[in-house]
Design a protein around this motif. Structure first.
Motif, mmCIF file in Angstrom:
data_model
loop_
_atom_site.group_PDB
_atom_site.id
_atom_site.type_symbol
_atom_site.label_atom_id
_atom_site.label_comp_id
_atom_site.label_asym_id
_atom_site.label_seq_id
_atom_site.Cartn_x
_atom_site.Cartn_y
_atom_site.Cartn_z
ATOM 1 N N LEU A 99 51.963 55.956 94.685
ATOM 2 C CA LEU A 99 53.177 55.342 94.145
ATOM 3 C C LEU A 99 53.663 54.203 95.048
ATOM 4 N N ALA A 100 53.489 54.370 96.360
ATOM 5 C CA ALA A 100 53.869 53.294 97.277
ATOM 6 C C ALA A 100 53.010 52.060 97.036
ATOM 7 N N GLY A 101 51.723 52.264 96.774
ATOM 8 C CA GLY A 101 50.850 51.136 96.455
ATOM 9 C C GLY A 101 51.276 50.434 95.187
ATOM 10 N N ALA A 102 51.641 51.208 94.158
ATOM 11 C CA ALA A 102 52.109 50.604 92.910
ATOM 12 C C ALA A 102 53.408 49.842 93.123
ATOM 13 N N GLY A 103 54.304 50.397 93.953
ATOM 14 C CA GLY A 103 55.545 49.694 94.253
ATOM 15 C C GLY A 103 55.305 48.393 94.995
ATOM 16 N N LEU A 104 54.326 48.386 95.906
ATOM 17 C CA LEU A 104 53.987 47.156 96.631
ATOM 18 C C LEU A 104 53.480 46.086 95.669
ATOM 19 N N ILE A 105 52.684 46.500 94.689
ATOM 20 C CA ILE A 105 52.199 45.541 93.689
ATOM 21 C C ILE A 105 53.366 44.953 92.910
ATOM 22 N N ALA A 106 54.325 45.821 92.558
ATOM 23 C CA ALA A 106 55.467 45.356 91.763
ATOM 24 C C ALA A 106 56.297 44.317 92.520
ATOM 25 N N LEU A 107 56.265 44.372 93.832
ATOM 26 C CA LEU A 107 57.061 43.447 94.636
ATOM 27 C C LEU A 107 56.264 42.253 95.148
ATOM 28 N N SER A 108 54.991 42.149 94.737
ATOM 29 C CA SER A 108 54.108 41.143 95.343
ATOM 30 C C SER A 108 54.195 39.775 94.687
ATOM 31 N N GLY A 109 54.769 39.681 93.498
ATOM 32 C CA GLY A 109 54.766 38.411 92.777
ATOM 33 C C GLY A 109 55.867 37.466 93.238
ATOM 34 N N THR A 110 55.627 36.201 92.982
ATOM 35 C CA THR A 110 56.616 35.187 93.344
ATOM 36 C C THR A 110 57.128 34.415 92.132
ATOM 37 N N GLU A 111 56.393 34.465 91.027
ATOM 38 C CA GLU A 111 56.803 33.696 89.856
ATOM 39 C C GLU A 111 57.969 34.366 89.151
ATOM 40 N N SER A 112 58.712 33.562 88.387
ATOM 41 C CA SER A 112 59.905 34.060 87.694
ATOM 42 C C SER A 112 59.535 35.125 86.673
ATOM 43 N N GLY A 113 60.282 36.203 86.684
ATOM 44 C CA GLY A 113 60.078 37.278 85.719
ATOM 45 C C GLY A 113 59.006 38.270 86.107
ATOM 46 N N TYR A 114 58.253 38.002 87.196
ATOM 47 C CA TYR A 114 57.142 38.892 87.544
ATOM 48 C C TYR A 114 57.635 40.281 87.933
ATOM 49 N N THR A 115 58.611 40.355 88.838
ATOM 50 C CA THR A 115 59.023 41.649 89.367
ATOM 51 C C THR A 115 59.543 42.572 88.272
ATOM 52 N N ALA A 116 60.417 42.038 87.395
ATOM 53 C CA ALA A 116 60.931 42.861 86.296
ATOM 54 C C ALA A 116 59.803 43.322 85.388
ATOM 55 N N ALA A 117 58.847 42.417 85.105
ATOM 56 C CA ALA A 117 57.728 42.773 84.245
ATOM 57 C C ALA A 117 56.830 43.805 84.917
ATOM 58 N N ALA A 118 56.648 43.681 86.246
ATOM 59 C CA ALA A 118 55.815 44.647 86.959
ATOM 60 C C ALA A 118 56.435 46.042 86.922
ATOM 61 N N TRP A 119 57.750 46.116 87.076
ATOM 62 C CA TRP A 119 58.405 47.412 86.963
ATOM 63 C C TRP A 119 58.310 47.949 85.536
ATOM 64 N N THR A 120 58.247 47.064 84.564
ATOM 65 C CA THR A 120 58.057 47.495 83.179
ATOM 66 C C THR A 120 56.672 48.106 82.991
ATOM 67 N N VAL A 121 55.662 47.502 83.614
ATOM 68 C CA VAL A 121 54.318 48.090 83.570
ATOM 69 C C VAL A 121 54.320 49.452 84.247
ATOM 70 N N LEU A 122 55.066 49.580 85.341
ATOM 71 C CA LEU A 122 55.173 50.866 86.016
ATOM 72 C C LEU A 122 55.863 51.888 85.111
ATOM 73 N N ALA A 123 56.825 51.433 84.317
ATOM 74 C CA ALA A 123 57.462 52.325 83.337
ATOM 75 C C ALA A 123 56.455 52.746 82.272
ATOM 76 N N ALA A 124 55.542 51.836 81.905
ATOM 77 C CA ALA A 124 54.481 52.196 80.965
ATOM 78 C C ALA A 124 53.589 53.279 81.558
ATOM 79 N N ALA A 125 53.337 53.181 82.868
ATOM 80 C CA ALA A 125 52.563 54.220 83.551
ATOM 81 C C ALA A 125 53.291 55.562 83.485
ATOM 82 N N CYS A 126 54.619 55.529 83.608
ATOM 83 C CA CYS A 126 55.412 56.760 83.471
ATOM 84 C C CYS A 126 55.245 57.354 82.076
ATOM 85 N N GLY A 127 55.208 56.474 81.062
ATOM 86 C CA GLY A 127 54.983 56.944 79.698
ATOM 87 C C GLY A 127 53.653 57.652 79.556
ATOM 88 N N GLN A 128 52.609 57.106 80.184
ATOM 89 C CA GLN A 128 51.303 57.757 80.154
ATOM 90 C C GLN A 128 51.325 59.087 80.893
#
Length: 308
Positions: free
Chosen positions: A130-159
């Motif tokens: 989970l720490a690795g996934a969180g690091l990925i979510a915080l790794s982007g610099t472009e606009s909207g990346y971080t929110a979208a990455a956390w959304t993908v992590l929410a999709a992982a929660c759904g799975q």
């Protein structure tokens, strides 16, 4: 000599599920996240319904319908919506790295709600993943990346919730049956999106529509079929170990198909996640058998050994 098809089924599963991530990016060029979600599930549901007579899929019991609905809502409807929205800003290969955290989430949920034993090694592996996934979510610099990455992590929660929900169902139904039930339930939940999806088809490019249809036929319908074939012939540990290859194949497919190059920090987070999963699935060493005390020689008295 009869050919063992099980390794081929595993390889096909990895390839189908890995290529789904770049295919989503292609399909999003012509469809919105919600439209793509319904179109993919609808195609998969129709394909599974067409082959139902040959796959011997039974009708579920009425008492299990609520659980099937929950599985379809979390693992199909919510998962598709969240992942598709997330991939608007998150590269396909990076999304696959985030989704690799699903087994860790599933283990934590099973320990909390199903009472499954979570050893210190497994707990540490889950938290590392989970720490690795969180690091990925915080790794982007472009606009909207971080929110979208956390959304993908929410999709992982759904799975992960999907895996938790279907566990009792797998005691009475095959894996393919459970996947089909969930797919049909998830499609039913997204039926209100059908009118806008149908209106979008004439305006979407041929490539986007082809990608959406292929997502439904290959990763969704065919992917679950070959996965069920492999799991029925292998231990769960052996089968799921092969899925560690999905992010690597997804990264390669995204580079070849889309020219995507993942951020180095995202790759580091992916490696941390995979390390956590290896810890999570590490089997404890069997206890060494006790060495019996040697029989005393004639004339000697048997004394117990001293253990410091």
């Amino acid at each position: 000599m009869k050919l063992d098809k099980t390794p081929l089924a595993l390889a096909a599963t990895v390839l189908l599920w890995a290529t789904a991530f770049p295919a989503i990016r292609v399909a999003l060029d012509g469809y919105g996240p919600a439209q793509l979600s319904f179109l993919r599930l609808a195609v998969a549901s129709l394909a599974l319904a067409a082959v139902t007579p040959w796959l011997s899929i039974r009708r579920p019991a009425r008492d299990d319908l609520w659980r099937i609905g929950l599985a379809g809502g979390t693992g199909m409807s919510a998962y598709q919506l969240l992942l598709n929205w997330g991939e608007l800003h998150v590269p396909a290969g990076t999304a696959s790295l985030i989704m690799a955290a699903v087994p860790a989430m599933s283990a934590l949920l099973a320990a909390r709600f199903l009472g499954e034993r979570l050893t210190p090694t497994k707990a540490g592996g889950s938290l590392t993943a989970l720490a690795g996934a969180g690091l990925i979510a915080l790794s982007g610099t472009e606009s909207g990346y971080t929110a979208a990455a956390w959304t993908v992590l929410a999709a992982a929660c759904g799975q992960a919730l999907y895996h938790l929900t279907i566990k009792p169902l797998l005691r009475h139904y095959t894996g393919l049956e459970v996947a089909a039930y969930a797919m049909w339930a998830g499609t039913a939940f997204l039926l209100p999106l059908a009118p806008t999806t149908i209106r979008a088809v004439p305006h979407a490019s041929l490539g986007a529509t082809a990608a959406a249809v292929c997502l439904g036929l290959l990763p969704s319908a065919a992917g679950f079929f070959v996965w069920g074939y492999a799991v029925a012939r292998l231990s769960v540990t052996t089968a799921t170990a092969a899925l560690y290859l999905v992010p690597a194949v997804a990264l390669a497919a995204s580079y070849l198909w889309l020219g995507e190059q993942p951020h180095p920090t995202a790759v580091l987070g992916g490696l941390i996640t995979i390390t956590g999963l290896l810890l999570l699935n590490k089997r404890p060493r069997p206890p060494r058998p006790a060495t019996p005390d040697p029989a005393p020689r004639p004339g000697e008295t048997a004394f117990p050994r001293h253990h410091s």
